[in-house]
Design a protein around this motif. Structure first.
Motif, short mmCIF file in Angstrom:
data_model
loop_
_atom_site.label_atom_id
_atom_site.label_comp_id
_atom_site.label_asym_id
_atom_site.label_seq_id
_atom_site.Cartn_x
_atom_site.Cartn_y
_atom_site.Cartn_z
N LYS A 282 -0.02 3.44 -14.10
CA LYS A 282 0.27 3.45 -12.68
C LYS A 282 -0.51 2.38 -11.93
CE LYS A 282 1.15 7.08 -9.26
NZ LYS A 282 0.94 8.53 -8.96
N CYS B 72 2.86 1.56 -3.35
CA CYS B 72 2.05 2.03 -4.48
C CYS B 72 1.82 3.53 -4.41
CB CYS B 72 0.71 1.29 -4.50
SG CYS B 72 0.83 -0.43 -5.05
N SER B 73 1.78 4.07 -3.21
CA SER B 73 1.57 5.52 -3.07
C SER B 73 2.78 6.32 -3.54
CB SER B 73 1.26 5.85 -1.60
OG SER B 73 2.41 5.66 -0.78
N ARG B 74 3.92 5.65 -3.75
CA ARG B 74 5.14 6.32 -4.19
C ARG B 74 5.26 6.36 -5.71
NH1 ARG B 74 9.85 3.93 -0.28
NH2 ARG B 74 11.09 5.37 -1.56
N GLY B 75 4.29 5.75 -6.39
CA GLY B 75 4.30 5.81 -7.85
C GLY B 75 4.91 4.59 -8.51
N LYS C 240 0.83 -1.21 0.00
CA LYS C 240 0.00 0.00 0.00
C LYS C 240 0.86 1.26 0.00
CE LYS C 240 -3.91 2.17 2.34
NZ LYS C 240 -4.91 2.05 3.45
N SER C 241 1.85 1.31 0.88
CA SER C 241 2.71 2.49 0.95
C SER C 241 3.60 2.59 -0.28
CB SER C 241 3.56 2.46 2.22
OG SER C 241 4.43 1.34 2.22
N HIS D 25 -2.55 1.07 -8.85
CA HIS D 25 -3.38 1.53 -7.74
C HIS D 25 -3.58 0.36 -6.78
CE1 HIS D 25 -4.23 5.36 -9.67
NE2 HIS D 25 -4.41 4.69 -10.80
N PHE D 26 -3.31 0.59 -5.53
CA PHE D 26 -3.29 -0.51 -4.57
C PHE D 26 -4.61 -1.26 -4.49
CE2 PHE D 26 -4.14 -2.05 -0.24
CZ PHE D 26 -3.19 -3.06 -0.19
#
Length: 501
Positions: free
Chosen positions: A156, A128-131, A125-126, A158-159
């Motif tokens: 991109k 994926c938030s970094r791109g 999750k974290s 997305h989690f």
């Protein structure tokens, strides 16, 4: 026949039980599934730098958070021996390396906890938030009817969609080169690159219960598996192409009966040589499985080294031997002249062999430079720029200096790239990885550049003195003038390769 050694260590005592299982089958093989993102060839550069005064910064290592390490990071050799514990390094390379698999089922809660900290499903999750992007960073796939089915979306990651494919489509998530983001994997792989002198990549595989990500296949790398979460059921088949130079997928009906079959649990370790046919699935009714595959020794054989060095040997010989510069017969390329060509080439190869016996410095065309340009930078938890910022006193003629970051530097002899072929003189090139970018490690970056210095060949003995001594006085360096001695150490100091003691 494979001699399969299984070591079970017991945390309650010092004893280790060994079981020797004699099994062996043959199978057959052909395409690469692992998608390891190996780097492309980079163009060599590397000029000397002007000396100068640079602000001094003190470097310091910071301890990482998390459970106590189950590995020994004192040196590259200590790290590897702790990774394969309780097997000794000498035993591993004598009995297993490039020969047969090694399974270590440790049943050690401390090791299991440490392995679990390296990468978890919950980390996605974290990340994926970094791109993260499909194809580049993450693959989503599943083995269906013996074939790999890729379930990637575009662009991109997305989690929520990734987790949906994982839960509903029973897809395996393959995360490429997690050492780019996970500090402890960077720490492990950086030490392993020092130990092997070869690039070390990794992939994480997260597979839901009752599912399999990849069909039976073999790879062109030495493989080390660390089981991080859950359980993974493995089947290994005897290689049909030992020490394979390529990757291949196999159909179920061709691989036959497994030579070895077992289940890995958290803390367990598996090694197998390149060419070993393998497949793995997560048993049904259990939690998901997470394991990391650490791989090395791609294109790192004697054959590769011969190809790398022979061109320089031919180049040098042709400058001195008229026969090597003579033209080939007319129409040799148009007709079948195998007999004539092989007779002449055999003679040339004998000449090269004789010359090689007396060669002091081999000319490496690409292998050394490609390794140092594409490897991880030294593990460092501070600002990475500090590694390439000189610190401490400037070296002078009366200074004593010592080499630092020795495991991250190489020197090699090559032609002066600023001169034409006819006038080229040999130079000594110093390459280092202090300025390499962790974020692009093993990602096939086309913009990779070399970092380092070059010196006249007359500086070789002085450089060997610095590389071969724990510390040495600048005035004792084997150079003609004091100015040359000072300029040499100032250049090395500017690149953070030496320090004054």
């Amino acid at each position: 026949m494979w001699c399969w050694l299984e070591a079970r260590s017991h945390p309650e005592g010092d004893g280790v039980d060994f079981q020797v299982l004699l099994k062996g089958r043959s199978a057959s093989s052909l395409l690469c599934l692992e998608d390891r993102r190996m780097p492309k060839k980079a163009k060599p550069t590397g000029k000397g730098k002007e000396e100068g005064s640079v602000p001094c910064k003190q470097l310091k290592m910071e301890a990482t958070c998390g459970p106590p390490s189950a590995l020994n990071f004192e040196s590259p050799g200590d790290l590897f021996e702790s990774l394969i514990s309780p097997i000794k390094t000498e035993t591993f390379f004598r009995e297993f390396w490039e020969k047969q698999p090694l399974l270590l089922q440790r049943d050690d809660p401390a090791v299991a906890t440490y392995y679990q900290s390296l990468f978890r499903l919950s980390d996605l999750k974290s990340l994926c938030s970094r791109g993260m992007y499909y194809g580049r960073d993450i693959n989503v796939c599943r083995c269906v009817n013996g074939k790999k089915k890729v379930l990637n979306k575009d662009g991109k990651v997305h989690f929520l969609q990734l987790r949906k494919d994982f839960d509903q489509k029973r897809a395996t998530i393959q995360f490429h080169q997690p050492q780019r983001f996970k500090d402890e994997l960077w720490r492990i792989q950086e030490k392993l690159e020092c130990y092997f002198g070869s690039l070390v990549g990794s992939n994480v595989y997260i597979t839901p219960a009752g599912s399999q990500g990849l069909p039976p296949h073999y790879d062109d790398v030495e493989v080390f598996i660390l089981q991080l979460e859950g359980e993974k059921h493995w089947r290994l088949y005897r290689p049909t192409v030992p020490l394979a130079r390529g990757c291949s997928v196999e159909s179920e009906d061709r691989v036959g009966t497994p030579a070895l079959e077992f289940t890995l649990k958290p803390g367990d370790f598996l090694y197998f040589p390149r060419g070993t046919i393998h497949q793995a699935d997560t048993p049904p009714g259990l939690a998901h499985s997470t394991h990391v595959t650490i791989s090395t020794y791609q294109n790192n054989s004697w054959g590769d080294f011969l190809l790398d060095t022979i061109s320089g040997l031919v180049f040098d010989t042709a400058k001195e031997d008229l026969e090597f510069r003579a033209g080939i017969p007319r129409q040799l390329l148009l007709v079948d002249a195998t007999a004539v060509a092989t007779r002449r080439l055999s003679g040339f190869l004998r000449t090269l062999a004789d010359r090689l016996e007396g060669t002091k410095e081999l000319l490496s065309a690409d292998m050394k430079k490609d390794f140092i340009m594409n490897r991880l930078p030294p593990y460092y938890m501070g600002d990475q720029a500090e590694l390439s910022t000189p610190g401490g006193r400037l070296p002078r003629l009366d200074s004593t200096v010592r080499l630092q970051f020795k495991d991250h530097t190489i020197f090699t002899v090559g032609p002066d790239q600023d001169q034409s072929d006819e006038t080229q003189e040999k130079m000594v090139y110093i390459y280092h990885s202090l300025k390499n970018r962790r974020e692009t490690h093993m990602m096939g970056n086309d913009e990779t550049e070399s970092h380092g210095l070059r010196f006249p060949l007359s500086h070789m003995d002085a450089l060997k003195q610095i590389w071969g001594h724990s510390a040495i006085s600048v005035k004792d360096l084997k150079l003609t003038t004091d100015e040359e001695k000072e300029n040499l150490v100032l250049s090395l100091w500017t690149e953070c390769l030496i320090q004054v003691v």
